[in-house]
Design a protein around this motif. Structure first.
Motif, PDB file in Angstrom:
ATOM      1  N   ARG A  46     -32.550 -10.519   2.740  1.00 42.15           N
ATOM      2  CA  ARG A  46     -33.361  -9.324   2.823  1.00 42.15           C
ATOM      3  C   ARG A  46     -34.022  -9.020   1.473  1.00 42.15           C
ATOM      4  NH1 ARG A  46     -30.526  -3.617   3.634  1.00 42.15           N
ATOM      5  NH2 ARG A  46     -30.143  -4.076   1.423  1.00 42.15           N
ATOM      6  N   ALA A  68     -35.819 -10.126  19.215  1.00 42.80           N
ATOM      7  CA  ALA A  68     -34.774  -9.639  18.321  1.00 42.80           C
ATOM      8  C   ALA A  68     -33.416 -10.102  18.803  1.00 42.80           C
ATOM      9  CB  ALA A  68     -34.806  -8.116  18.246  1.00 42.80           C
ATOM     10  N   SER A  71     -31.465  -8.873  21.997  1.00 44.28           N
ATOM     11  CA  SER A  71     -32.417  -8.233  22.914  1.00 44.28           C
ATOM     12  C   SER A  71     -32.605  -9.111  24.144  1.00 44.28           C
ATOM     13  CB  SER A  71     -33.755  -8.009  22.198  1.00 44.28           C
ATOM     14  OG  SER A  71     -34.698  -7.508  23.092  1.00 44.28           O
ATOM     15  N   ALA A  94     -42.632  -4.371  10.632  1.00 44.36           N
ATOM     16  CA  ALA A  94     -41.216  -4.036  10.693  1.00 44.36           C
ATOM     17  C   ALA A  94     -40.344  -5.230  10.343  1.00 44.36           C
ATOM     18  CB  ALA A  94     -40.862  -3.500  12.071  1.00 44.36           C
ATOM     19  N   LEU A  95     -40.889  -6.448  10.423  1.00 43.33           N
ATOM     20  CA  LEU A  95     -40.122  -7.655  10.115  1.00 43.33           C
ATOM     21  C   LEU A  95     -40.292  -8.062   8.651  1.00 43.33           C
ATOM     22  CD1 LEU A  95     -41.080  -9.732  13.286  1.00 43.33           C
ATOM     23  CD2 LEU A  95     -39.186  -8.121  13.009  1.00 43.33           C
ATOM     24  N   ARG A 111     -37.050  -8.154   6.048  1.00 43.87           N
ATOM     25  CA  ARG A 111     -36.266  -6.992   6.443  1.00 43.87           C
ATOM     26  C   ARG A 111     -35.160  -7.416   7.403  1.00 43.87           C
ATOM     27  NH1 ARG A 111     -40.477  -1.958   7.186  1.00 43.87           N
ATOM     28  NH2 ARG A 111     -41.524  -2.203   5.150  1.00 43.87           N
ATOM     29  N   ALA A 113     -34.475  -6.262  10.266  1.00 45.87           N
ATOM     30  CA  ALA A 113     -34.918  -6.302  11.674  1.00 45.87           C
ATOM     31  C   ALA A 113     -35.498  -7.640  12.056  1.00 45.87           C
ATOM     32  CB  ALA A 113     -35.956  -5.197  11.902  1.00 45.87           C
TER      33      ALA A 113
END
Length: 826
Positions: A46, A68, A71, A94-95, A111, A113
């Motif tokens: 990260r 994800a 998911s 967001a990634l 990240r 996510a």
């Protein structure tokens, strides 16, 4: 334009047909049977960057999607690219920061996510065909371990209790490992704690002791990194232990310690404790100091006794104490004192040496001139003197100036102490003085004869041989009630000394004050200064003060404007300033009073006036042209000194008016050589009267006669006279011509001929013009004399009135009509 064909390409990839919107491109056969499938796992950290490739070759067209971890929903589009062109789907931020280059998906600032399954679909060009390739990349995102922090169950622990320290991190990918390090409170290197229970994230101290106090550090590790916590201090409280008292200088005795007086004693107390002990020192049960060390500077005998050190742990509220006994040996305070007193009816001398106090008491002995110390020691062995020693010496056998020493010994003194006294007779003789108390109620007789050892004994006697008062050394005072009967009495002060066979005396007589004046009569001219001198005569005044009284029997105080009073111990001078006649003349008195009488001497002051100046007469007084100024001239008559003149004025008395007002000064301080003055500032409507006085300093002479100013001379008279003469000449010429003409033409003008020749008188052959010319030929000086009116002058004629006061008829006869206006103007 590139983005549009990529969108058109997506249905074709699914249906395996060539899109119609791409008809312009050359068709290549799509070999679906040779599609390749690849799965792999990639690890990222990260916050860092990671690259995901679709295959070994660079695809012509690539499509990335993401599902994800955990998911079950459909995948989300991430990016689509063809060659150098690429499009990133919205929401991919967001990634991380996604970019597509040559089919490879790069995620910067990764990240958490982004953990999940990335799926790549690509068309790989091959000779004569397009190959389909698929790649599934499982992305595993690792989180670095954060900085750990230590949480003890108690920041301060009591010795003997159990303490646990927990090491925790906010984030970090498992598995995590922990290690501990310890450093002592006073510093040193970090080291792994030895013999401590617990492992991993928990460090257990059971039970805790004082060696466990110090700094603790926890280190957390995972496969990404390792971090160390901030040091945390673990405080172990304990104590206080039994105090230990030390004394400096070290001088132990049975049951305690000892010290010599005036030594610096340091008491120290040590009782291990955490937090450090609070020390309180008690002396004989009373608190005297707070602190671990108690310094007694120059210890005194009153500081001996028991000293207790009380150690207190303020955190645990526990106390321990220890007590010692301190003994102080001290010599007597100060030093031995030697004195000598007259004894045996003032015939012998008693030598006394005193040095009281001390532990033990000091031994004292006297040593005289020529005596050996060893002999004195043998004589004093039978009965030593402690604290005080007395030695009697006969006065007649003791020589004046003999010196004696008192030797003192004490166990605490390395060298003995000593005092010395010398027997001697005071120099000179006794001195006697007499003073009076306030308000002269009492008279004090003082006799003093300072010095001597022993001091001389003094006593007062009266003239009848009767002793007064009691004998006193060096000085004696006799107090008598004041009355006039003491005047003239004699008193004797008798002084005796053991070393002197004959007594000394001083005599004192009480007298009223004695004064003398320099002159009994003083003369001064008016306006001058007179100095009256008064001084003491004699020495015994009993505190009397000289006071001056004026002729009205009023006391003259200092600071008056009229009188200047100068005073000293021996005289008082009075200066009369600006003497006035006759007010300051008279008898002044210089007075002095004491407890036994009063003395007063008169001084007569005579104030003389200056001689009268000569008389003055006014010689001329005339208005100037504007009537606001006058010109005044005067002269003196007779002989006499003068210092100036004064001109006075007032309104002249007029009929039917009030009486004239007082005289006012119109000009003062006129020089003595002046004989005229020009005075201004007059009111033209007011008639003034003037007079002149001669002045000799402050003496004014008789005033001159009173006069009023005369009118100024008529300045237009020459012009008027000239005009009148010219007019008359013209009239004569015209008259002569007219008469001649009438005489020649008698027939034409008979009535005029008769009027002229028959009415004329035969006795008047000429025209009477001389009488009219007389005033016009008058000189200016004559007119000036005519116009001045001097009152009181030698002339008996009345002063001339001003022209404005003449009657109207007389003024009309003057030849000042038309000719004045015409001829007076140049």
């Amino acid at each position: 334009m590139g983005g549009s064909w990529l969108i058109c390409l997506l249905p074709a990839l699914v249906a395996e047909t060539r899109p119609t919107c791409c008809a312009s491109r050359p068709a290549q056969p799509l070999d679906a049977g040779s599609a390749s499938y690849e799965e792999r796992t990639v690890t990222g950290v990260r916050g860092r960057a990671v690259e995901l490739s679709c295959g070994p070759a660079v695809p012509a067209v690539v499509f990335w999607s993401f599902t994800a971890a955990g998911s079950t929903g459909p995948p989300r589009a991430v990016a689509v690219g063809s060659g150098l062109e690429a499009v990133v789907a919205p929401g991919v931020g967001a990634l991380g920061q996604a970019s597509l280059r040559n089919g490879t998906l790069e995620l910067r600032e990764l990240r958490a996510a982004a953990a999940g399954r990335f799926f790549c679909q690509g068309l790989f060009p091959e000779p004569g065909r397009l190959r389909v390739g698929y790649a599934a990349v499982m992305l595993r995102v690792l989180v670095p371990v954060s900085r750990p922090f230590v949480r003890p169950t108690a920041a301060v622990a009591v010795e003997g209790t159990e303490v646990a320290l927990m090491c925790a991190v906010r984030e970090g990918t498992a598995p995590l490992s922990f290690s501990w390090q310890h450093r002592e409170p006073r510093g040193g290197a970090l080291a792994a704690p030895m013999g401590l229970g617990g492992s991993g994230a928990e460090l257990r101290l059971a039970p805790a002791n004082r060696s466990h106090a110090g700094w603790y550090v926890c280190t957390a590790r995972n496969e990404v990194n390792n971090r160390t916590s901030e040091p945390i201090y673990l405080d172990i409280v304990y104590g206080p232990d039994e105090p230990a008292i030390s004394v400096e200088p070290f001088s132990p005795e049975q049951g305690g310690f000892s010290a010599g007086e005036r030594e610096d004693v340091v008491l120290s107390c040590l009782a291990p404790s955490n937090p450090p002990s609070r020390y309180i020192w008690l002396h004989n049960g009373s608190q005297v100091h707070t602190g671990q060390t108690f310094v007694i500077a120059a210890i005194a005998r009153g500081q001996a006794g028991t000293y207790t050190c009380l150690a207190e742990n303020t955190h645990l509220q526990t106390r321990t104490q220890a007590t010692i006994i301190l003994t102080v040996y001290y010599p007597p305070a100060g030093s031995p004192s030697c004195s000598a007193l007259a004894t045996a009816d003032l015939q012998d001398v008693a030598l006394r040496c005193r040095w009281p106090g001390g532990f033990p008491p000091a031994q004292l002995r006297w040593v005289g001139p020529g005596e050996e110390e060893e002999e004195e020691e043998e004589e004093g062995a039978a009965g030593p003197s402690f604290s005080m020693a007395t030695n009697i010496r006969p006065g007649v056998t003791t020589r004046n100036g003999s010196s004696f020493a008192c030797l003192a010994t004490h166990p605490t003194l390395r060298e003995g102490a000593m005092c010395r006294t010398t027997l001697w007779v005071p120099a000179g003789s006794p001195a006697c003085t007499a003073v009076a108390t306030k308000h002269d109620e009492f008279v004090m007789l003082r006799c003093c004869w300072e010095g001597g050892m022993p001091p001389a004994t003094l006593r007062w006697w009266d003239s009848r041989g009767q002793a007064l008062g009691v004998p006193m050394p060096s000085a004696t005072v006799l107090v008598l009630r004041a009355n006039v009967s003491l005047g003239g009495q004699d008193f004797i002060c008798v002084a005796t000394h053991p070393l002197q066979a004959a007594a000394a005396e001083c005599h004192l007589r009480l007298d009223v004050p004695k004064l003398e004046v320099e002159r009994s009569e003083v003369a001064v001219l008016e306006g001058g200064e007179a100095r009256l001198v008064c001084r003491w005569c004699g020495v015994t005044h009993l505190g009397a003060k000289m006071v001056w009284y004026d002729p009205r029997e009023r006391e003259v105080p200092p600071g008056m404007a009229k009188y200047w009073l100068e005073q000293d111990e021996a005289w008082a001078n009075l200066t009369v300033r600006d003497a006035e006649w006759p007010g300051d003349g008279g008898t002044y008195r210089c007075t002095a009073a004491n407890a036994v009488g009063t003395t007063s001497l008169p001084v007569h002051l005579r104030v003389d006036r200056y001689p009268a100046p000569p008389n003055v007469t006014i010689s001329k007084l005339r208005y100037m042209r504007a009537r606001t100024e006058v010109r005044l001239e005067w002269r003196t008559q007779g002989t006499g000194n003068l210092t100036g003149f004064v001109v006075q004025r007032r309104q002249a008395k007029k009929p039917q008016r009030r009486a004239p007002g007082p005289w006012e000064t119109a000009a003062g301080d006129i020089e003595p050589h002046s004989r005229d003055r020009r005075l201004g500032g007059l009111d033209p409507t007011v008639v003034y009267a003037f007079r002149v006085l001669a002045v000799n300093h402050r003496t004014a002479g008789h005033p001159s006669e009173v006069q009023t100013p005369a009118e100024p001379p008529f300045e237009a008279l020459p012009a008027v006279t000239g005009a009148a003469v010219a007019g008359m000449l013209v009239a004569v010429v015209v008259s002569l011509l007219a008469v001649r003409c009438v005489a020649r033409h008698r027939d034409n003008l008979p009535w005029l001929h008769d009027l002229l020749f028959h009415t004329a008188s035969p006795e008047a052959p000429e025209i009477p013009s001389t009488t009219e010319d007389a005033p016009a030929t008058t000189s200016r000086e004559d007119r000036a004399e005519w116009g001045q009116g001097d009152e009181g002058g030698p002339s008996t004629t009345a002063p001339a009135e001003p022209l404005s006061a003449l009657p109207d008829a007389a003024a009309a006869d003057l030849p000042v009509d038309v000719p004045i206006v015409v001829m007076a103007t140049p």
